[in-house]
Design an enzyme around this catalytic site. Structure first.
Site, PDB file in Angstrom:
ATOM      1  N   GLU A 288      43.178  34.807  45.210  1.00 40.59           N
ATOM      2  CA  GLU A 288      44.235  35.693  44.697  1.00 40.59           C
ATOM      3  C   GLU A 288      45.123  36.210  45.819  1.00 40.59           C
ATOM      4  OE1 GLU A 288      42.982  38.939  42.190  1.00 40.59           O
ATOM      5  OE2 GLU A 288      42.698  37.621  40.473  1.00 40.59           O
ATOM      6  N   HIS A 309      22.889  17.570  47.467  1.00 40.98           N
ATOM      7  CA  HIS A 309      22.459  16.472  46.598  1.00 40.98           C
ATOM      8  C   HIS A 309      23.442  16.258  45.458  1.00 40.98           C
ATOM      9  CE1 HIS A 309      18.485  16.270  48.615  1.00 40.98           C
ATOM     10  NE2 HIS A 309      18.828  17.517  48.921  1.00 40.98           N
ATOM     11  N   LYS A 423      48.279  35.409  30.605  1.00 40.66           N
ATOM     12  CA  LYS A 423      48.106  36.568  29.719  1.00 40.66           C
ATOM     13  C   LYS A 423      49.261  36.660  28.723  1.00 40.66           C
ATOM     14  CE  LYS A 423      45.634  39.554  32.950  1.00 40.66           C
ATOM     15  NZ  LYS A 423      45.720  40.771  33.742  1.00 40.66           N
TER      16      LYS A 423
HETATM   17  O1  PA5 Z   1      41.922  41.597  41.935  1.00 41.05           O
HETATM   18  C1  PA5 Z   1      42.486  41.905  40.908  1.00 41.05           C
HETATM   19  O2  PA5 Z   1      43.402  42.734  40.896  1.00 41.05           O
HETATM   20  C2  PA5 Z   1      42.095  41.307  39.577  1.00 41.05           C
HETATM   21  O3  PA5 Z   1      41.118  40.327  39.707  1.00 41.05           O
HETATM   22  C3  PA5 Z   1      41.552  42.394  38.679  1.00 41.05           C
HETATM   23  O4  PA5 Z   1      40.481  43.021  39.309  1.00 41.05           O
HETATM   24  C4  PA5 Z   1      41.110  41.828  37.329  1.00 41.05           C
HETATM   25  O5  PA5 Z   1      42.162  41.154  36.713  1.00 41.05           O
HETATM   26  C5  PA5 Z   1      40.628  42.956  36.423  1.00 41.05           C
HETATM   27  O6  PA5 Z   1      41.631  43.907  36.294  1.00 41.05           O
HETATM   28  P1  PA5 Z   1      41.330  45.338  35.749  1.00 41.05           P
HETATM   29  O7  PA5 Z   1      40.443  46.025  36.677  1.00 41.05           O
HETATM   30  O8  PA5 Z   1      42.682  45.984  35.639  1.00 41.05           O
HETATM   31  O9  PA5 Z   1      40.687  45.157  34.390  1.00 41.05           O
END
Ligand code: PA5
Length: 450
Positions: A288, A309, A423
């Site tokens: 990310e 393996h 989303k």
């Molecule tokens: O790193 C991030 O920002 C994302 O992976 C969020 O943690 C994930 O989408 C969950 O989001 P939230 O905590 O708003 O539910």
């Protein structure tokens, strides 16, 4: 202390590359610490360990005590950064079969994770396991609007209310979310759930050392002070920009140098099954943070020796765009010795009396040699042991390296704009109010087959 060994990668990085990378790293370090980077609103993680230790964790520890008294099982509901850190730490510190241990040996509730998928099968299976147990829920979402945890929470909350009634359920629900925003915060306020705040300036994937990770971990008896102290040691030790004193910056720089040579996939390898979720946490952190603007190293992981393996063949001889980072625990939590049994000819008597950890470590050295001979540069991150303190160091090491690595790559390491694309489509297709235009457009595309 955590360290980086580049013995099996040094042939891939020339001295002049190190020299030329150093000023860029120093610049990134200065900008990071002065808040002059893209995503500067999300730098709260830099001093989180020391600040949290200073302000104290009394609230978290008291809620954890309550949960331990109230529950046979705690269900943590969250996804991505609101899930992976807690699960990684749980699996790192606690034994693999923790939930199967007798309550008096465990010393805390069983721990389950939900809200990290949309599978009715998996959720129903969890409900089956929870039947007859005293259950607490800890729902975690910074935005308070993420679909997966919201759906799981709705189902689990109703289940809990049906089991114990609305009033008792209220006492058994703990919410970790934003201080003011989001549907979850609103619901928590309306229902009077005990609430913990995720700081504004800490993004999801950097949030394991906030209540996101600390509350569930404390509830199952992880020593969260030791975890924070380990992270604070790293915060202090890794605050220098010089390569020779900062293994996290050497790691960031090597990744950058290898990426420029076409090594576009990093394989995180470990030799302890209990690090599997740690690798998932690492993949989210790097994926990310760096995978944007059509750039970035693709983070993948393997669990050795198991995957030698299965994926070992590809890593040894497949497409040469790989480098490998081995996270090695120097001193295993326990050891076994291979017994002598000369009467049975299983070809293993030459190992009689040897510790299994030595065999495992020998496999690690043999694999690093083989893979580096196969043109897969091998980086070795050595972690002293599997204690909470060492894990704290490891979390901080990779977080800091990730930030510098992202800055060297020229991206904003603290946003994740690409996560929104699916989303929007999903909300449109699910019929969420406000997404009618997108829904019509998508349905048109699906009908037309494009
Ligand atoms: O790193 C991030 O920002 C994302 O992976 C969020 O943690 C994930 O989408 C969950 O989001 P939230 O905590 O708003 O539910």
């Amino acid at each position: 202390m955590i360290d980086l060994n580049l013995q099996f990668a040094k042939d891939h990085i020339a001295d002049e590359e190190w020299q030329q990378l150093q000023p860029f790293v120093e610049d990134a370090h200065r900008r990071l610490h002065q808040g002059q980077v893209p995503g500067a609103d999300f730098l709260g993680w830099i001093h989180l360990p020391s600040q949290t230790l200073q302000s104290g964790v009394a609230d978290i520890l008291s809620a954890a005590e309550e949960i331990r008294a109230q529950a046979d099982a705690l269900v943590v509901i969250g996804i991505g950064g609101s899930y992976l850190g807690a699960r990684a730490a749980f699996e790192w510190v606690k034994p693999e079969y923790y939930n199967q241990l007798p309550a008096e040996v465990r010393g805390g509730p069983e721990l389950y994770f939900a809200g990290n998928h949309l599978s009715p099968v998996a959720l129903q299976q969890l409900l089956n396991v929870l039947q007859g147990k005293r259950v607490c829920l800890n729902v975690i979402s910074k935005s308070g609007t993420t679909t997966e945890p919201a759906v799981a929470f709705r189902i689990l909350r109703k289940w809990l209310q049906d089991q114990v009634g609305v009033e008792e359920a209220r006492k058994r629900i703990y919410v970790t979310t934003d201080r003011a925003r989001g549907a979850l915060k609103k619901l928590a306020d309306e229902e009077g759930y005990r609430t913990f705040v995720i700081p504004d300036d800490v993004g999801g994937r950097y949030s394991v050392l906030t209540p996101v990770g600390l509350l569930p971990l404390a509830a199952v008896g992880v020593d969260i002070r030791a975890l924070l102290e380990g992270a604070m040691q790293a915060e202090q030790r890794l605050s220098t920009p010089k390569f020779e004193d900062n293994p996290a910056y050497r790691y960031a720089a090597v990744r950058n140098a290898l990426y420029r040579k076409g090594k576009t996939t990093e394989v995180l390898a470990h030799y302890e099954p209990s690090l599997r979720l740690f690798a998932e946490w690492w993949k989210q952190l790097y994926g990310e943070s760096e995978g944007k603007d059509f750039k970035g190293i693709y983070p993948s992981s393997v669990a050795y020796t198991t995957d030698l393996h299965s994926l070992g063949q590809y890593i040894q001889e497949g497409y040469r765009n790989l480098f490998e980072t081995v996270v090695n625990i120097e001193k295993p939590a326990v050891d076994l010795t291979l017994p002598s049994n000369p009467e049975v000819d299983d070809g293993l008597e030459y190992l009689a009396g040897r510790p299994l950890s030595w065999v495992n470590d020998t496999a690690r050295v043999a694999t690093q040699l083989a893979h580096s001979d196969g043109q897969v540069p091998n980086l070795l991150v050595t972690v002293p042991d599997q204690s909470e303190a060492s894990l704290g160091q490891t979390f901080y090491f990779f977080e800091l390296a990730c930030a510098i690595s992202g800055l060297l790559l020229g991206v904003n390491p603290f946003n994740q704009p690409g996560v929104e694309a699916y989303k929007v489509n999903m909300f449109a297709l699910l019929g969420k109010p406000g997404y009618e235009t997108q829904r019509n457009a998508i349905e048109g595309r699906l009908k037309a087959g494009n």
